[in-house]
Design an enzyme around this catalytic site. Structure first.
Site, short mmCIF file in Angstrom:
data_model
loop_
_atom_site.label_atom_id
_atom_site.label_comp_id
_atom_site.label_asym_id
_atom_site.label_seq_id
_atom_site.Cartn_x
_atom_site.Cartn_y
_atom_site.Cartn_z
N PRO A 146 0.79 -1.22 0.00
CA PRO A 146 0.00 0.00 0.00
C PRO A 146 0.83 1.28 0.00
CG PRO A 146 -0.14 -1.10 2.12
CD PRO A 146 0.51 -2.06 1.17
N ASN A 147 0.32 2.24 -0.72
CA ASN A 147 0.85 3.61 -0.81
C ASN A 147 2.09 3.73 -1.69
OD1 ASN A 147 -1.10 4.83 1.06
ND2 ASN A 147 -0.08 3.55 2.59
N ARG A 167 5.19 10.84 -2.32
CA ARG A 167 4.89 10.58 -0.91
C ARG A 167 6.17 10.73 -0.08
NH1 ARG A 167 4.94 4.43 1.16
NH2 ARG A 167 4.13 4.80 3.24
N TYR A 173 11.37 8.61 1.14
CA TYR A 173 11.34 7.58 0.11
C TYR A 173 11.98 8.01 -1.21
CZ TYR A 173 8.12 5.41 3.39
OH TYR A 173 7.56 4.86 4.52
N ASN A 184 8.15 -5.60 -1.37
CA ASN A 184 8.08 -4.51 -0.40
C ASN A 184 6.62 -4.48 0.08
OD1 ASN A 184 7.97 -2.24 1.11
ND2 ASN A 184 9.01 -0.90 -0.37
N ALA A 191 3.31 -1.02 4.61
CA ALA A 191 2.79 -1.08 5.99
C ALA A 191 2.30 -2.47 6.38
CB ALA A 191 1.67 -0.05 6.15
N GLU A 216 12.72 -9.58 1.16
CA GLU A 216 11.91 -8.45 1.66
C GLU A 216 12.70 -7.17 1.46
OE1 GLU A 216 11.04 -9.03 5.81
OE2 GLU A 216 10.37 -6.96 6.11
N HIS A 219 12.76 -2.88 1.87
CA HIS A 219 12.23 -1.59 2.33
C HIS A 219 13.13 -0.49 1.82
CE1 HIS A 219 9.40 -3.68 4.80
NE2 HIS A 219 10.39 -4.44 5.22
N ARG A 236 13.57 4.18 12.22
CA ARG A 236 12.32 4.94 12.28
C ARG A 236 11.49 4.54 13.51
NH1 ARG A 236 9.58 4.67 6.60
NH2 ARG A 236 8.38 6.38 7.56
C1 DQA Z 1 8.44 0.81 3.65
C2 DQA Z 1 8.55 1.00 5.17
C3 DQA Z 1 7.20 0.76 5.84
O1 DQA Z 1 7.33 0.93 7.26
C4 DQA Z 1 6.17 1.75 5.35
O2 DQA Z 1 4.91 1.48 5.90
C5 DQA Z 1 6.10 1.79 3.86
C6 DQA Z 1 7.33 1.66 3.07
C7 DQA Z 1 9.75 1.18 2.93
O3 DQA Z 1 9.86 0.85 1.74
O4 DQA Z 1 10.63 1.81 3.51
O5 DQA Z 1 5.04 2.03 3.29
O6 DQA Z 1 8.17 -0.56 3.38
#
Ligand code: DQA
Length: 149
Positions: free
Chosen positions: A11-12, A19, A24, A75, A78, A99, A101, A108
């Site tokens: 998501p997002n 964003r 990011y 990725n 959240a 995985e 990120h 964080r």
């Molecule tokens: C994320 C880190 C997550 O905590 C966050 O909710 C994201 C992006 C990252 O790519 O750093 O949406 O996965």
């Protein structure tokens, strides 16, 4: 033999580039997809690149990957920190799972320090920006090649 890798985004991440760019970066998800496709060619991998804001859709893609893919680079955004359902789906998938990120989640908020997905992932990449996806693809290619050798 199939060398298909699923690159899955939670998501997002459709808003990548717009964003919180201080966290990011300015690259969009389309830029990431382009870079992944370029590298995949070099590594002789095929990729399916997907993003969804819906947990079930990510789960359905993991189920699809079970039948046809040699690895998943994911990725989960959240959902990393919340989703037992995604962990359960990944636990049905045997080949390598990496995985990714973009940010260093450990630097964080505390709620980002726990990952359900890490309980299944063969490798975790955090804080390398969008380069993490490329490192993830390289790792899957290496594991696939080692398995073949
Ligand atoms: C994320 C880190 C997550 O905590 C966050 O909710 C994201 C992006 C990252 O790519 O750093 O949406 O996965």
């Amino acid at each position: 033999m199939s060398r298909l890798v699923f690159v899955l985004n939670g998501p997002n991440l459709n808003l990548l580039g717009k964003r919180q760019p201080h966290i990011y970066g300015h690259e969009t998800l389309a830029d990431v997809e382009r870079d992944c496709r370029e590298l995949a060619k070099e590594l002789n991998l095929d990729i399916r690149f997907h993003q969804s804001n819906r947990e079930y859709e990510l789960i359905d893609w993991i189920h699809e990957a079970r039948e046809i893919a040699v690895g998943i680079v994911m990725n989960p955004a959240a959902f990393t920190h919340t989703s037992v359902a995604i962990l359960d789906a990944l636990n049905t998938f045997e080949p390598p799972v990496i995985e990714v990120h973009i940010s260093n989640v450990h630097k964080r908020e505390e709620f980002r320090h726990h990952s359900f997905v890490s309980k299944r992932a063969d490798g975790v990449i955090a804080g390398f920006g969008t380069q993490g996806y490329l490192l993830g693809l390289r790792r899957v290619a290496k594991l696939v090649d080692e398995k073949k050798a």
